[in-house]
Design a protein around this motif. Structure first.
Motif, PDB file in Angstrom:
ATOM      1  N   CYS A  50       2.891   3.225   5.812  1.00 29.76           N
ATOM      2  CA  CYS A  50       3.087   1.772   5.769  1.00 29.76           C
ATOM      3  C   CYS A  50       4.548   1.434   6.110  1.00 29.76           C
ATOM      4  O   CYS A  50       5.460   2.002   5.527  1.00 29.76           O
ATOM      5  CB  CYS A  50       2.728   1.294   4.357  1.00 29.76           C
ATOM      6  SG  CYS A  50       3.117  -0.433   4.045  1.00 29.76           S
ATOM      7  N   ARG A  52       6.102  -1.055   5.366  1.00 25.44           N
ATOM      8  CA  ARG A  52       6.751  -1.823   4.301  1.00 25.44           C
ATOM      9  C   ARG A  52       7.172  -0.933   3.114  1.00 25.44           C
ATOM     10  O   ARG A  52       8.260  -1.057   2.590  1.00 25.44           O
ATOM     11  CB  ARG A  52       5.766  -2.890   3.830  1.00 25.44           C
ATOM     12  CG  ARG A  52       6.342  -4.008   3.035  1.00 25.44           C
ATOM     13  CD  ARG A  52       6.839  -5.124   3.926  1.00 25.44           C
ATOM     14  NE  ARG A  52       7.487  -6.148   3.139  1.00 25.44           N
ATOM     15  CZ  ARG A  52       7.092  -7.408   3.064  1.00 25.44           C
ATOM     16  NH1 ARG A  52       6.044  -7.812   3.745  1.00 25.44           N
ATOM     17  NH2 ARG A  52       7.765  -8.282   2.336  1.00 25.44           N
ATOM     18  N   CYS A  53       6.246  -0.038   2.664  1.00 25.94           N
ATOM     19  CA  CYS A  53       6.524   0.719   1.430  1.00 25.94           C
ATOM     20  C   CYS A  53       6.520   2.225   1.633  1.00 25.94           C
ATOM     21  O   CYS A  53       6.749   2.974   0.682  1.00 25.94           O
ATOM     22  CB  CYS A  53       5.523   0.345   0.355  1.00 25.94           C
ATOM     23  SG  CYS A  53       3.873   1.045   0.655  1.00 25.94           S
ATOM     24  N   CYS A  65       0.032  -1.331   4.287  1.00 24.72           N
ATOM     25  CA  CYS A  65      -1.095  -0.902   3.453  1.00 24.72           C
ATOM     26  C   CYS A  65      -1.690  -2.116   2.732  1.00 24.72           C
ATOM     27  O   CYS A  65      -1.091  -3.203   2.699  1.00 24.72           O
ATOM     28  CB  CYS A  65      -0.620   0.147   2.447  1.00 24.72           C
ATOM     29  SG  CYS A  65       0.482  -0.489   1.175  1.00 24.72           S
ATOM     30  N   CYS A  68       0.567  -3.752   0.067  1.00 28.80           N
ATOM     31  CA  CYS A  68       1.668  -4.590   0.583  1.00 28.80           C
ATOM     32  C   CYS A  68       1.139  -5.910   1.151  1.00 28.80           C
ATOM     33  O   CYS A  68       1.821  -6.935   1.085  1.00 28.80           O
ATOM     34  CB  CYS A  68       2.474  -3.835   1.641  1.00 28.80           C
ATOM     35  SG  CYS A  68       3.518  -2.559   0.911  1.00 28.80           S
TER      36      CYS A  68
HETATM   37 ZN   LIG Z   1       2.705  -0.608   1.766  1.00 30.73          ZN
END
Ligand SMILES: [Zn+2]
Ligand SMILES: [Zn+2]
Length: 244
Positions: A50, A52-53, A65, A68
């Motif tokens: 992901c 983002r994370c 994901c 997120c």
């Molecule tokens: Zn994520």
């Protein structure tokens, strides 16, 4: 000709550099590197995850994901080259608690190469400013090394973007996060950080730590940075723990 002062130590440093080293992972001769070629190749590389994370994706190619998408974290991107599993956990531990500089060099080199690759893929991946996750001075005094600071120094030197080393601070001592669940970690950290620098004026801030577990520490830091006008926050960690 008599030896100049300082010449001996310079010669000793050169001789040291020529000595074969022991690989930090397998212990065998690794030439003039701190990790041998096969142990480096066998490190637990994170792979597609992901944006983002940095957790692995259920479906390859998705930008983020489900977690997120449902609950976006207060940071915008995460970059991690490795999974937090053997032997990375051993290297992080040795670097953090025994100040093993060879282990620290391996981890910082892996993170810096990851940054160089990310920057070549996407110019905007590079932060304008590097900020390490701070350690409280009590813990700093007992351990004498903040791995986040060490890593941020090297990322700043490699990227050419400046380091803001002591602007993000711990405003109070917090019990160690080890052994706490996600919601306990979150409440343990509420109000634990403050920003003491100038407003961040929409800058892209690279927040640096050694490992991300639940993400509660970097989330709390990111909230403080956003409140102080950071425009975009990317997290840079050596390793992502997958089973927090
Ligand atoms: Zn994520
Ligand atoms: Zn090895």
């Amino acid at each position: 000709m008599p030896c100049q002062p300082g010449m001996n130590s310079w010669v000793n440093r050169c001789l040291d550099a020529l000595q074969p080293r022991a690989c930090v992972a397998c212990g065998f001769d690794s030439g003039n590197a701190n990790i041998c070629v096969s142990c480096r190749a066998d490190l637990p590389w994170l792979g597609p995850c992901c944006d983002r994370c940095a957790l692995p994706l259920a479906k390859a190619g998705d930008p983020a994901c489900g977690q997120c998408l449902a609950h976006p974290p207060p940071f915008d991107a995460s970059h991690a080259p490795l999974r937090f599993s053997f032997p990375v956990n051993r290297l992080v531990h040795g670097f953090k608690f025994r100040r093993d500089s060879a282990m620290g060099q391996v981890l910082s080199e892996v993170l810096c190469s990851h940054m160089t690759t990310r920057a070549s893929e996407c110019k905007t991946a590079l932060p304008d400013l590097w900020v390490p996750v701070p350690m409280h001075r009590w813990r700093l005094a007992s351990r004498m090394l903040n791995p986040a600071f060490f890593l941020a120094q090297r990322l700043a030197a490699r990227s050419g973007s400046p380091l803001a080393p002591h602007r993000l601070r711990r405003s109070r001592h917090t019990p160690t996060q080890t052994g706490l669940g996600a919601s306990e970690r979150k409440s343990n950290l509420r109000g634990a950080f403050c920003w003491t620098g100038q407003p961040l004026k929409s800058l892209h801030v690279g927040l640096v730590d050694d490992v991300m577990t639940t993400g509660s520490t970097v989330s709390e830091c990111a909230r403080v940075l956003k409140r102080n006008q950071a425009g975009y926050i990317s997290i840079w960690i050596v390793a992502r723990a997958l089973n927090a």
